[in-house]
Write a protein that holds these residues in place. Structure first.
Motif, PDB file in Angstrom:
ATOM      1  N   MET A 256      55.073  40.004  36.151  1.00 54.56           N
ATOM      2  CA  MET A 256      53.983  40.005  35.165  1.00 54.56           C
ATOM      3  C   MET A 256      52.710  39.465  35.799  1.00 54.56           C
ATOM      4  SD  MET A 256      53.884  38.147  31.431  1.00 54.56           S
ATOM      5  CE  MET A 256      55.278  39.054  30.742  1.00 54.56           C
ATOM      6  N   ASP A 257      51.621  40.197  35.665  1.00 56.02           N
ATOM      7  CA  ASP A 257      50.352  39.710  36.215  1.00 56.02           C
ATOM      8  C   ASP A 257      49.209  40.073  35.271  1.00 56.02           C
ATOM      9  OD1 ASP A 257      48.229  38.828  37.654  1.00 56.02           O
ATOM     10  OD2 ASP A 257      48.560  40.120  39.407  1.00 56.02           O
ATOM     11  N   LYS A 258      48.655  39.090  34.614  1.00 55.10           N
ATOM     12  CA  LYS A 258      47.587  39.320  33.638  1.00 55.10           C
ATOM     13  C   LYS A 258      46.194  39.157  34.243  1.00 55.10           C
ATOM     14  CE  LYS A 258      50.577  37.937  29.820  1.00 55.10           C
ATOM     15  NZ  LYS A 258      50.888  36.960  28.767  1.00 55.10           N
ATOM     16  N   THR A 259      46.134  38.867  35.514  1.00 52.82           N
ATOM     17  CA  THR A 259      44.813  38.671  36.115  1.00 52.82           C
ATOM     18  C   THR A 259      44.074  39.997  36.252  1.00 52.82           C
ATOM     19  OG1 THR A 259      45.697  38.878  38.365  1.00 52.82           O
ATOM     20  CG2 THR A 259      45.572  36.651  37.445  1.00 52.82           C
ATOM     21  N   VAL A 260      42.769  39.944  36.064  1.00 51.06           N
ATOM     22  CA  VAL A 260      41.923  41.116  36.311  1.00 51.06           C
ATOM     23  C   VAL A 260      40.905  40.728  37.378  1.00 51.06           C
ATOM     24  CG1 VAL A 260      42.235  42.067  33.996  1.00 51.06           C
ATOM     25  CG2 VAL A 260      40.315  40.529  34.434  1.00 51.06           C
ATOM     26  N   ALA A 261      40.344  41.729  38.025  1.00 48.34           N
ATOM     27  CA  ALA A 261      39.563  41.465  39.235  1.00 48.34           C
ATOM     28  C   ALA A 261      38.118  41.052  38.952  1.00 48.34           C
ATOM     29  CB  ALA A 261      39.575  42.703  40.123  1.00 48.34           C
ATOM     30  N   SER A 262      37.600  41.431  37.781  1.00 56.19           N
ATOM     31  CA  SER A 262      36.168  41.162  37.553  1.00 56.19           C
ATOM     32  C   SER A 262      35.915  40.756  36.101  1.00 56.19           C
ATOM     33  CB  SER A 262      35.349  42.420  37.871  1.00 56.19           C
ATOM     34  OG  SER A 262      35.625  43.420  36.888  1.00 56.19           O
ATOM     35  N   LEU A 263      34.777  40.125  35.897  1.00 58.31           N
ATOM     36  CA  LEU A 263      34.355  39.757  34.539  1.00 58.31           C
ATOM     37  C   LEU A 263      34.143  41.010  33.695  1.00 58.31           C
ATOM     38  CD1 LEU A 263      31.923  36.915  35.582  1.00 58.31           C
ATOM     39  CD2 LEU A 263      33.783  36.612  33.927  1.00 58.31           C
ATOM     40  N   GLN A 264      33.624  42.048  34.323  1.00 55.59           N
ATOM     41  CA  GLN A 264      33.381  43.326  33.639  1.00 55.59           C
ATOM     42  C   GLN A 264      34.688  43.890  33.083  1.00 55.59           C
ATOM     43  OE1 GLN A 264      31.887  46.313  36.291  1.00 55.59           O
ATOM     44  NE2 GLN A 264      31.473  47.790  34.657  1.00 55.59           N
ATOM     45  N   GLU A 265      35.725  43.854  33.911  1.00 60.32           N
ATOM     46  CA  GLU A 265      37.049  44.315  33.497  1.00 60.32           C
ATOM     47  C   GLU A 265      37.615  43.414  32.394  1.00 60.32           C
ATOM     48  OE1 GLU A 265      41.117  45.298  35.916  1.00 60.32           O
ATOM     49  OE2 GLU A 265      39.303  45.041  37.124  1.00 60.32           O
ATOM     50  N   ALA A 266      37.311  42.122  32.508  1.00 58.84           N
ATOM     51  CA  ALA A 266      37.849  41.152  31.543  1.00 58.84           C
ATOM     52  C   ALA A 266      37.356  41.447  30.124  1.00 58.84           C
ATOM     53  CB  ALA A 266      37.472  39.728  31.957  1.00 58.84           C
ATOM     54  N   VAL A 267      36.087  41.835  29.978  1.00 60.35           N
ATOM     55  CA  VAL A 267      35.528  42.049  28.631  1.00 60.35           C
ATOM     56  C   VAL A 267      35.581  43.517  28.199  1.00 60.35           C
ATOM     57  CG1 VAL A 267      34.025  40.018  28.802  1.00 60.35           C
ATOM     58  CG2 VAL A 267      33.125  42.301  29.419  1.00 60.35           C
ATOM     59  N   ALA A 268      36.228  44.361  28.999  1.00 60.68           N
ATOM     60  CA  ALA A 268      36.294  45.789  28.668  1.00 60.68           C
ATOM     61  C   ALA A 268      36.950  46.002  27.306  1.00 60.68           C
ATOM     62  CB  ALA A 268      37.083  46.527  29.749  1.00 60.68           C
ATOM     63  N   GLY A 269      36.418  46.935  26.534  1.00 62.56           N
ATOM     64  CA  GLY A 269      37.032  47.294  25.259  1.00 62.56           C
ATOM     65  C   GLY A 269      36.482  46.538  24.067  1.00 62.56           C
ATOM     66  N   ILE A 270      35.609  45.553  24.288  1.00 56.00           N
ATOM     67  CA  ILE A 270      34.991  44.854  23.149  1.00 56.00           C
ATOM     68  C   ILE A 270      33.850  45.747  22.658  1.00 56.00           C
ATOM     69  CG2 ILE A 270      33.857  42.766  22.306  1.00 56.00           C
ATOM     70  CD1 ILE A 270      35.185  41.209  24.564  1.00 56.00           C
ATOM     71  N   GLY A 271      34.080  46.415  21.525  1.00 58.39           N
ATOM     72  CA  GLY A 271      33.122  47.414  21.060  1.00 58.39           C
ATOM     73  C   GLY A 271      32.235  46.926  19.934  1.00 58.39           C
ATOM     74  N   ASP A 272      31.343  47.804  19.482  1.00 58.48           N
ATOM     75  CA  ASP A 272      30.453  47.490  18.364  1.00 58.48           C
ATOM     76  C   ASP A 272      31.276  47.054  17.154  1.00 58.48           C
ATOM     77  OD1 ASP A 272      28.409  48.265  19.978  1.00 58.48           O
ATOM     78  OD2 ASP A 272      27.994  50.167  18.939  1.00 58.48           O
ATOM     79  N   GLY A 273      30.803  46.012  16.487  1.00 53.00           N
ATOM     80  CA  GLY A 273      31.442  45.567  15.247  1.00 53.00           C
ATOM     81  C   GLY A 273      32.669  44.695  15.440  1.00 53.00           C
ATOM     82  N   ALA A 274      33.010  44.386  16.678  1.00 53.52           N
ATOM     83  CA  ALA A 274      34.207  43.566  16.926  1.00 53.52           C
ATOM     84  C   ALA A 274      33.980  42.131  16.466  1.00 53.52           C
ATOM     85  CB  ALA A 274      34.553  43.578  18.414  1.00 53.52           C
ATOM     86  N   SER A 275      35.088  41.454  16.115  1.00 52.99           N
ATOM     87  CA  SER A 275      35.017  40.013  15.868  1.00 52.99           C
ATOM     88  C   SER A 275      35.503  39.296  17.119  1.00 52.99           C
ATOM     89  CB  SER A 275      35.867  39.631  14.653  1.00 52.99           C
ATOM     90  OG  SER A 275      37.187  40.106  14.801  1.00 52.99           O
ATOM     91  N   VAL A 276      34.739  38.280  17.520  1.00 54.10           N
ATOM     92  CA  VAL A 276      34.998  37.619  18.797  1.00 54.10           C
ATOM     93  C   VAL A 276      34.959  36.105  18.618  1.00 54.10           C
ATOM     94  CG1 VAL A 276      34.304  37.415  21.221  1.00 54.10           C
ATOM     95  CG2 VAL A 276      33.824  39.547  19.974  1.00 54.10           C
ATOM     96  N   MET A 277      36.074  35.457  18.873  1.00 54.21           N
ATOM     97  CA  MET A 277      36.075  33.996  18.926  1.00 54.21           C
ATOM     98  C   MET A 277      35.612  33.575  20.308  1.00 54.21           C
ATOM     99  SD  MET A 277      39.579  33.015  16.943  1.00 54.21           S
ATOM    100  CE  MET A 277      39.680  33.261  15.152  1.00 54.21           C
ATOM    101  N   ILE A 278      34.727  32.591  20.356  1.00 54.92           N
ATOM    102  CA  ILE A 278      34.250  32.081  21.635  1.00 54.92           C
ATOM    103  C   ILE A 278      34.516  30.581  21.674  1.00 54.92           C
ATOM    104  CG2 ILE A 278      32.254  31.769  23.150  1.00 54.92           C
ATOM    105  CD1 ILE A 278      31.045  34.315  21.989  1.00 54.92           C
TER     106      ILE A 278
END
Lengths: 228, 239
Positions: free
Chosen positions: B1-23
């Motif tokens: 199992m490996d959940k690491t991704v290579a870039s910040l861009q890849e990390a936030v991929a798929g967060i679309g318009d209207g999404a709810s985001v906890m920060i």
């Protein structure tokens, strides 16, 4: 009258000093942002007090020297702090479990208004702007004692201790003691009970700047504050 | 199992318009500044953001708000040393605010992650915040019903992670991060370092990997407080 009060009233530091004299050895305490935080400065020698901050630290100490700040180590006021031996970190749900779950011995907050039934207004003047509540509505519930430090009157000389609050409430029936610039007052069974007042002030003069009846039970002590 | 991704861009991929985001974060401590900046670069609009505060200065959450990407903010304390970005939009009626007492906010998020749809708390009873909410008495005291809070995504900051997503935190930077990790459909963590499986003592894991979906390394994360003292802004303004 108000100019006369200005010459005898305690400073915020003196109010904080007086409140600090009541810190109990072994107590877990949360001090609100700003004025109440000063109480820690005057903690009497020989008493061990553990301070709690909402953002997940028990057992913090004074601010570090300038340039020594670690911005992962702050208090609820977003100010840098240091740790004492025996400190602990925890997440926000545990932190507020300590608050609501009755594990804190004392919380001290500031106030816009306090009512004789123990209601507190300290988060919004109700006049618009950006509302912000933070942890105040949680802190007023759960601590064994909830105290307030405040000037006795507003800048315009109007009473801050009232029969009922007129500003938006932070909590109902929650305050147990008020340390003001003129007096120390307990809230018992829906009444203000005067415990101490400045010697230079008559009971009638104090009553005149208090918006609800001051009751007494036994002797009223002299409010003594260190010259600071 | 490996959940690491290579870039910040890849990390936030798929967060679309209207999404709810906890920060995550409390003020600047524990705020995943680099993930937020990657979200600014990705550019989704009409976000609902859940955070304790409303940003400070012109970096991190304040920058995300300044870019017009946030339609609604759920928070306890939208004030800071420099809250101008949020304040101006709020007073102009261009951003919605749901104000939640801090302990209630934490517990709503915890409940969301724990599968508890509602709970009762003494906080806010008798105040404007409790208006319209069910009240019930338990052992002679009144309590206010509050509902769970969940989100599509959580952006959190931790100190050390392993490929399975087990996390440890650093000092008071823990705050809301472990709670938000539990309460989102997709939890994205930035960590200062990723170590090999087994290198985090199981006794010391704070967030078990089951709550984490993506992990990205930001070796030397920026602190909001430091950036603000430098007068920084994101995106950087050309001198």
């Amino acid at each position: 009258m108000s100019t006369q009060l200005d010459t005898i009233k305690l400073t915020n530091a003196q109010i904080a000093w007086r409140a600090a004299q009541d810190l109990e050895d072994g107590a877990y305490v949360n001090l609100g942002i700003g004025f109440p935080e000063m109480i820690a400065t005057f903690q009497p020698e020989g008493r061990d007090v553990v301070y709690h901050t909402e953002n997940g630290v028990l057992g913090f100490g004074e601010a570090p020297a300038a340039g020594e700040e670690d911005w992962d180590l702050i208090n609820a006021g977003k100010k840098a702090i240091t740790l004492k031996p025996g400190a602990a970190f925890f997440h926000h749900a545990d932190s507020f479990s300590m608050v609501r779950g009755g594990h804190l011995d004392l919380a001290v907050l500031g106030a816009y208004q306090v009512a004789e039934n123990g209601d507190l207004a300290n988060w919004s003047t109700g006049k618009g702007g950006v509302p912000a509540v933070g942890g105040a509505m949680d802190l007023v519930h759960g601590a064994k004692r909830v105290a307030v430090v405040t000037d006795h009157v507003t800048k315009k000389g109007e009473p801050k201790l009232l029969k009922r609050c007129t500003m938006p409430l932070t909590g109902v029936g929650c305050v147990t003691r008020v340390y003001t610039s003129l007096a120390v007052i307990d809230i018992e069974d829906g009444h203000f009970v005067l415990r101490e007042k400045l010697e230079a002030l008559s009971f009638d003069d104090l009553q005149a700047v208090t918006g609800a009846e001051l009751k007494t039970k036994g002797d009223v002590g002299v409010l003594v504050a260190k010259v600071l | 199992m490996d959940k690491t991704v290579a870039s910040l861009q890849e990390a936030v991929a798929g967060i679309g318009d209207g999404a709810s985001v906890m920060i995550g974060g409390f003020g600047g401590s524990g705020a995943p500044i680099e993930l937020i900046h990657a979200l600014i670069d990705a550019g989704p609009k009409n976000l609902t953001v859940i955070n304790n505060n409303a940003g400070n200065g012109h970096v991190g959450l304040a920058a995300l708000i300044e870019q017009g990407q946030v339609a609604k903010l759920i928070c306890s304390f939208p004030r800071s040393a420099d809250p101008k970005v949020f304040t101006d939009l709020y007073l102009a009626g261009k951003i919605e605010l749901e104000l939640v007492p801090q302990g209630t906010l934490a517990e709503r998020i915890r409940a969301g992650g724990a599968g508890i749809p509602a709970f009762y708390t003494p906080s806010s009873y008798g105040t404007d915040i409790a208006e319209g909410k069910p009240v019930a008495e338990f052992d002679g005291r009144p309590y206010v019903q509050e509902r769970w809070l969940k989100a599509d995504f959580a952006l959190i900051k931790a100190e050390t992670g392993d490929p399975m997503g087990n996390l440890t935190y650093r000092m008071a930077a823990r705050n809301f991060n472990p709670l938000m990790a539990m309460a989102a459909g997709t939890t994205i963590a930035q960590v200062s370092r990723v170590v090999q499986l087994g290198e985090i003592d199981p006794e010391n894991v704070v967030t078990p990997g089951i709550f984490v979906d993506r992990l990205v390394t930001v070796a030397e994360p920026k602190q909001e407080e430091t950036l603000n003292r430098e007068g920084a802004a994101y995106p950087e303004v050309a001198a």
